[in-house]
Design an enzyme around this catalytic site. Structure first.
Site, PDB file in Angstrom:
ATOM      1  N   GLU A 137     -15.097 -47.083  76.105  1.00  0.00           N
ATOM      2  CA  GLU A 137     -14.944 -47.597  74.697  1.00  0.00           C
ATOM      3  C   GLU A 137     -14.935 -49.323  75.032  1.00  0.00           C
ATOM      4  O   GLU A 137     -14.583 -49.740  76.046  1.00  0.00           O
ATOM      5  CB  GLU A 137     -13.451 -47.402  74.190  1.00  0.00           C
ATOM      6  N   GLU A 142     -10.856 -56.785  67.866  1.00  0.00           N
ATOM      7  CA  GLU A 142      -9.687 -56.172  67.760  1.00  0.00           C
ATOM      8  C   GLU A 142      -8.524 -57.022  67.347  1.00  0.00           C
ATOM      9  O   GLU A 142      -8.600 -58.070  68.193  1.00  0.00           O
ATOM     10  CB  GLU A 142      -9.391 -55.222  68.792  1.00  0.00           C
TER      11      GLU A 142
END
Ligand code: NAG
Ligand code: NAG
Ligand code: NAG
Ligand code: NAG
Ligand code: NAG
Length: 361
Positions: A137, A142
């Protein structure tokens, strides 16, 4: 501080530690009225990160106006900010992943005008292999709650770490072990030091452009705001050369994280969840928010979510000339075939790097 010649010299000594210069051509664009055409909407509760949301399917997402292209031609993906919920209910939101998958040897460029923020909000623009955590990932953006900064990171099987040979501008290294089994799956996190990398400040600055290079010799992320955006990234550019972009804000060289070993084909994802394993964890939530995440925020005034949206000018994917970058899994390809493709990419790139070194010498 690292000159081009230093980089070439270093790549001669440590062939895998430094990014190879690479040119990439546009292979896919998500923008405007067709932005939403080729995505899978998760259409389920958040059984992945345990947030207090229902991720809508595509028909409901458009019907409820959580996904739309606005008058400016930008794609908007948002949390429901109109419904007063009753105890036990979850708030409608979105999680979209590209139907296409992208190989090692690709770059994605996203021009974001607004990212979702506010107490209880956990938003991310990232990518994942379908078989997470096998295949890895990559988190390009984020952030949670009212954090001052956005951050970037990798999550992988055990054995991948952030190398001390990284050539990057951020000095805010939060964690170096990318393993999902270490540190409660925190990942190897690097904060984006730009004071306008999240929240109201990001929106006030007109957002910014993220470039994520998923290359055999490492993974790199650049972040530009409107004043630092290089001319080579302005407009609808058909070709980009990542060696002209300067030092990335974050870099995970392959010397401590073999890209071919820890990463497979990636799907690009936008998602917004509420509370859940990260934003809702007491140790995280109370850093910047008060009250009870679900009771006071999710169940509270829907206007808490007026700022909980992505506004995206475009997402573009670039691939190396002559390489297969975009795969459509609907044509059911299997991992044996894919790892074979990765090897072909690896060999091609290794040959290219070698030629570059000989040329430089
Ligand atoms: C989440 O729910 C979907 C639909 O029920 C299911 O297919 C999937 O396996 C679940 N995922 C996890 C991680 O529980
Ligand atoms: C990362 O480190 C910075 C600087 O110490 C800190 O402000 C920030 O909260 C940390 N972020 C995360 C996600 O741990
Ligand atoms: C854009 O980024 C540069 C370099 O990080 C910074 O000096 C400048 O203040 C930023 N501009 C805005 C509007 O945030
Ligand atoms: C950008 O250029 C590509 C071809 O290179 C084209 O397919 C696409 O429609 C263009 N996008 C816009 C917004 O003009
Ligand atoms: C939801 O938020 C948007 C701004 O993101 C705002 O324009 C809209 O009025 C809000 N909806 C309601 C019902 O308040």
């Amino acid at each position: 501080m690292f000159s081009r010649s230093w980089a070439v010299y270093a790549s001669f000594l440590f062939p895998v530690a430094v990014r190879a210069a690479a040119q990439y051509d546009l292979v896919k664009e998500y923008a405007g009225e067709s932005f939403f055409d080729e995505w899978t909407f998760y259409n389920n509760i958040d059984n992945l990160t345990h947030g207090d949301v229902n991720f809508l399917g595509n028909i409901d997402a458009f019907h409820n106006k959580l996904a739309y292209t606005n008058d400016a031609g930008n794609a908007v993906m948002r949390v429901d900010n109109t419904t007063q919920l009753k105890f036990g209910q979850k708030r409608n939101s979105l999680r979209l992943s590209t139907k296409d998958q992208f190989t090692v040897g690709s770059v994605w460029v996203a021009d974001l005008l607004h990212v979702p923020y506010g107490c209880s909000v956990w938003s991310a623009f990232w990518s994942s292999a379908p078989t997470w955590p096998v295949g890895g990932e990559i988190d390009t953006f984020e952030a949670v709650n009212q954090d001052p900064l956005g951050h970037m990171g990798l999550h992988t099987n055990p054995g991948c770490t952030h190398s001390s040979n990284a050539v990057q501008s951020s000095t805010l290294i939060n964690s170096t072990d990318c393993s999902t089994e270490a540190n409660n799956n925190q990942g190897c996190i690097i904060s984006n030091p730009n004071p306008a990398s999240y929240g109201q400040a990001f929106a006030n600055a007109g957002g910014g452009v993220y470039v994520t290079e998923f290359a055999i010799d490492g993974i790199s992320i650049w972040f530009f705001n409107r004043t630092t955006l290089p001319s080579s990234l302005q407009g609808n550019v058909s070709t980009i050369d990542t060696s002209t972009l300067g030092i990335p804000v974050a870099n995970w060289p392959a010397d401590d994280c073999q890209v071919n070993e820890f990463f497979q084909l990636q799907e690009i994802v936008f998602d917004i969840t509420l509370c859940g394993d990260y934003a809702g964890a007491a140790s995280v939530f109370y850093q910047t928010c008060t009250g009870v995440c679900y009771n006071d925020w999710v169940l509270g005034d829907p206007s808490h979510y007026d700022t909980a949206y992505f506004e995206v000018s475009y997402l573009r994917v670039y691939g190396q000339p002559g390489e297969l970058t975009v795969l459509q899994p609907s044509s059911t390809r299997r991992s044996a075939e894919l790892s074979c493709l990765s090897m072909v990419g690896a060999i091609t790139l290794a040959t290219g790097s070698l030629l570059a070194i000989i040329w430089a010498l």
